[in-house]
Motif scaffolding. Structure first.
Motif, mmCIF file in Angstrom:
data_model
loop_
_atom_site.group_PDB
_atom_site.id
_atom_site.type_symbol
_atom_site.label_atom_id
_atom_site.label_comp_id
_atom_site.label_asym_id
_atom_site.label_seq_id
_atom_site.Cartn_x
_atom_site.Cartn_y
_atom_site.Cartn_z
ATOM 1 N N LYS A 221 8.756 -1.768 14.933
ATOM 2 C CA LYS A 221 8.883 -2.083 13.518
ATOM 3 C C LYS A 221 7.532 -2.117 12.826
ATOM 4 O O LYS A 221 7.163 -3.081 12.132
ATOM 5 C CB LYS A 221 9.632 -3.397 13.318
ATOM 6 N N GLU A 222 6.801 -1.016 13.026
ATOM 7 C CA GLU A 222 5.487 -0.906 12.409
ATOM 8 C C GLU A 222 5.095 0.573 12.299
ATOM 9 O O GLU A 222 5.745 1.445 12.887
ATOM 10 C CB GLU A 222 4.433 -1.642 13.235
ATOM 11 N N ASN A 223 4.068 0.837 11.514
ATOM 12 C CA ASN A 223 3.526 2.176 11.381
ATOM 13 C C ASN A 223 2.283 2.310 12.246
ATOM 14 O O ASN A 223 1.348 1.517 12.122
ATOM 15 C CB ASN A 223 3.157 2.466 9.919
ATOM 16 N N ARG A 224 2.272 3.287 13.100
ATOM 17 C CA ARG A 224 1.102 3.539 13.935
ATOM 18 C C ARG A 224 0.198 4.564 13.245
ATOM 19 O O ARG A 224 0.669 5.464 12.581
ATOM 20 C CB ARG A 224 1.523 4.039 15.309
ATOM 21 N N TYR A 225 -1.089 4.410 13.445
ATOM 22 C CA TYR A 225 -2.104 5.315 12.896
ATOM 23 C C TYR A 225 -1.966 5.444 11.384
ATOM 24 O O TYR A 225 -2.084 6.523 10.816
ATOM 25 C CB TYR A 225 -2.015 6.699 13.552
ATOM 26 N N GLU A 226 -1.746 4.324 10.743
ATOM 27 C CA GLU A 226 -1.476 4.333 9.302
ATOM 28 C C GLU A 226 -2.731 4.602 8.491
ATOM 29 O O GLU A 226 -3.799 4.032 8.735
ATOM 30 C CB GLU A 226 -0.869 2.995 8.889
ATOM 31 N N PRO B 103 0.826 -1.208 0.000
ATOM 32 C CA PRO B 103 0.000 0.000 0.000
ATOM 33 C C PRO B 103 0.862 1.260 0.000
ATOM 34 O O PRO B 103 2.002 1.242 0.453
ATOM 35 C CB PRO B 103 -0.796 -0.118 1.312
ATOM 36 N N ALA B 104 0.302 2.356 -0.498
ATOM 37 C CA ALA B 104 0.966 3.660 -0.420
ATOM 38 C C ALA B 104 0.531 4.326 0.875
ATOM 39 O O ALA B 104 -0.645 4.645 1.058
ATOM 40 C CB ALA B 104 0.581 4.513 -1.613
ATOM 41 N N VAL B 105 1.480 4.519 1.768
ATOM 42 C CA VAL B 105 1.180 5.082 3.086
ATOM 43 C C VAL B 105 1.103 6.606 2.973
ATOM 44 O O VAL B 105 2.100 7.266 2.682
ATOM 45 C CB VAL B 105 2.251 4.671 4.119
ATOM 46 N N LEU B 106 -0.067 7.156 3.187
ATOM 47 C CA LEU B 106 -0.247 8.601 3.140
ATOM 48 C C LEU B 106 0.159 9.258 4.446
ATOM 49 O O LEU B 106 0.759 10.324 4.459
ATOM 50 C CB LEU B 106 -1.704 8.935 2.819
ATOM 51 N N PHE B 107 -0.184 8.611 5.550
ATOM 52 C CA PHE B 107 0.131 9.145 6.872
ATOM 53 C C PHE B 107 0.404 7.985 7.816
ATOM 54 O O PHE B 107 -0.248 6.944 7.760
ATOM 55 C CB PHE B 107 -1.036 9.980 7.418
ATOM 56 N N ALA B 108 1.392 8.181 8.688
ATOM 57 C CA ALA B 108 1.694 7.174 9.707
ATOM 58 C C ALA B 108 2.715 7.759 10.671
ATOM 59 O O ALA B 108 3.374 8.762 10.368
ATOM 60 C CB ALA B 108 2.240 5.891 9.082
ATOM 61 N N LEU B 109 2.844 7.135 11.803
ATOM 62 C CA LEU B 109 3.908 7.447 12.752
ATOM 63 C C LEU B 109 4.801 6.217 12.834
ATOM 64 O O LEU B 109 4.486 5.255 13.539
ATOM 65 C CB LEU B 109 3.318 7.788 14.128
#
Length: 470
Positions: free
Chosen positions: A279-284, A267-273
């Motif tokens: 080793k993960e994206n929060r609030y993706e 996926p194309a991540v538009l927003f994340a922390l």
């Protein structure tokens, strides 16, 4: 102070120097070509407002050039003070490339700049135009050599290691390394966009102050049309650059996209922390499979993740966010430039009245938008190379000096204070010049009216029409 990381401070110091320095060559490179455009229009049409535009912007070019030279000197010192391992290991490559930049580009720029600034009354109009061309060519040649070295540090080729030192086996492979064409193109377009919005923004500032004559409108239209033309090209070049990065620097690409695990249908991540510990994206917030589509041109294409580069990938959050700031600024540039083109459409009889106040204010706000996009893109590139100084050859830690952290912290503080003051001074002077643009800026006693008569080149420079007096 003793608990500070000396290598990290040295990296921050060089980043601070580079951040400040890169602002000015970026303007010098393309502003020189804009000046050439103004000069050629004057030569072809004989209309004085083109020379007035030249005389105004050449002052800003001279100021920019001076700050670029001064800030570049401090960077050279740091090769010896903070990064001696760099020249010890790859000096056989870096040294000649830096020398080529000085010998073939800088001397040419510096010499012809004097003719541009002070020689119009002493040489023919044709010679003055040639001097402007040589300065523009010199700035581009300078960028060529510097980007050749920087690109080689990212994708090194054409060398072999002998006794722990790099030796050239092919200068063509060193200079035209795999990432150089993409970086050079991307940087030149970034320079053009930076100057386009600078010219449009300052001209809009003058428009808001009531200066709506031919000269101010020439600058405004030049900036807007240039920005509208270049931004689609930059988006296209950025896509090709991204594909090259995926091939040659997959760890950087994974950090840019926030891809933690190798997978298909990314996926194309538009927003994340990004969370490096987990080793993960929060609030993706992401669009399914879009990243695979634009990176591999297949919805189910596989993209390598950060899991394949454990201990050898850059810090994710800075690269992730710098990339999004760059892309966001690019999209904003696209919207502002194209909406402005519609306001200044060539079929409108009076462009000076067709532009709206809100549009002019938007352009003023975007005056230094190119700097923001440029720095964000540069951070994406340079932080994304970590932990390597020269990819696969030399790490930053191995190249660092033994200077203790407190000394680096002290000089870093002085640099930051000085650079902040110089940035404020530069921006203030640019707008000061815009506020105080008067008839005094025109060549005295020229007798040149704003008519479409072509310029001639008399044999005696002192008698030529439109000559600028010292």
């Amino acid at each position: 102070m003793d608990g500070l990381d000396a290598v990290l401070l040295a990296r921050i110091q060089f980043a601070a120097n580079m951040t400040f320095h890169i602002l000015f060559p970026t303007i010098s490179i393309s502003l020189a070509w804009v000046l050439l455009f103004f000069k050629l229009r004057f030569v072809k049409t004989g209309q004085q407002h083109w020379m007035d535009a030249y005389q105004f912007w050449v002052k800003i070019f001279a100021l920019t050039f001076a700050l670029g030279v001064v800030s570049g000197i401090t960077m050279s010192f740091q090769f010896g003070t903070n990064w001696p391992g760099f020249m010890q290991k790859v000096g056989n490559i870096a040294g000649p490339l830096l020398a080529y930049e000085v010998l073939t580009a800088f001397f040419l720029e510096a010499t012809m700049l004097g003719v541009m600034l002070f020689g119009r009354a002493r040489v023919s109009e044709k010679m003055h135009t040639i001097a402007t061309l040589l300065v523009a060519g010199g700035t581009t040649l300078s960028a060529f050599w510097i980007l050749a070295l920087n690109s080689w540090m990212h994708t090194p080729t054409g060398f072999e290691m002998i006794d722990g030192k790099a030796h050239v086996t092919s200068w063509l492979e060193v200079i035209f390394n795999p990432s150089f064409p993409y970086r050079f193109t991307h940087m030149m377009l970034a320079s053009g966009l930076t100057v386009a919005f600078l010219v449009a923004g300052v001209s809009s500032y003058r428009w808001l102050r009531g200066e709506r004559g031919a000269e101010a409108m020439a600058g405004l239209k030049t900036g807007i049309y240039l920005a509208a033309f270049l931004i689609p090209l930059q988006i296209l070049a950025g896509d090709f650059h991204g594909l090259n990065t995926m091939e040659h620097q997959p760890a950087k690409l994974a950090a840019m996209e926030g891809i933690w695990q190798t997978q298909k249908g990314v996926p194309a991540v538009l927003f994340a922390l990004p969370d490096e510990k987990a080793k993960e994206n929060r609030y993706e917030i992401a669009i399914p499979k879009l990243a695979s589509l634009y990176l591999t041109h297949h919805l189910d294409g596989e993209v390598r993740g950060l899991n394949e580069f454990e201990g050898q990938h850059p810090p994710v959050a800075p690269v992730f966010w710098a990339f999004r700031i760059m892309v966001g600024m690019g999209l904003l540039m696209l919207a502002v430039s194209w909406s402005s083109v519609l306001q200044l459409a060539p079929w409108k009889k009076d462009p000076a009245r067709s532009i709206r106040t809100w549009q002019a204010r938007a352009l003023v706000a975007m005056t230094f938008a190119g700097w923001i996009a440029l720095i964000a893109g540069w951070y994406t590139t340079e932080i994304g190379r970590q932990p390597w100084l020269v990819s696969g050859v030399l790490t930053a830690a191995d190249a660092a000096s033994q200077v203790v952290a407190p000394k680096i912290a002290f000089t870093l503080s002085l640099y930051l204070l000085l650079y902040a003051a110089l940035i404020v001074a530069y921006v203030s002077v640019v707008f000061y010049l815009a506020r105080h643009k008067t008839q005094a800026d025109k060549p005295s006693g020229s007798g040149m009216e704003d008519t479409p008569n072509p310029v001639t080149y008399p044999e005696q420079p002192t008698s030529q029409p439109g000559a600028a007096h010292a």
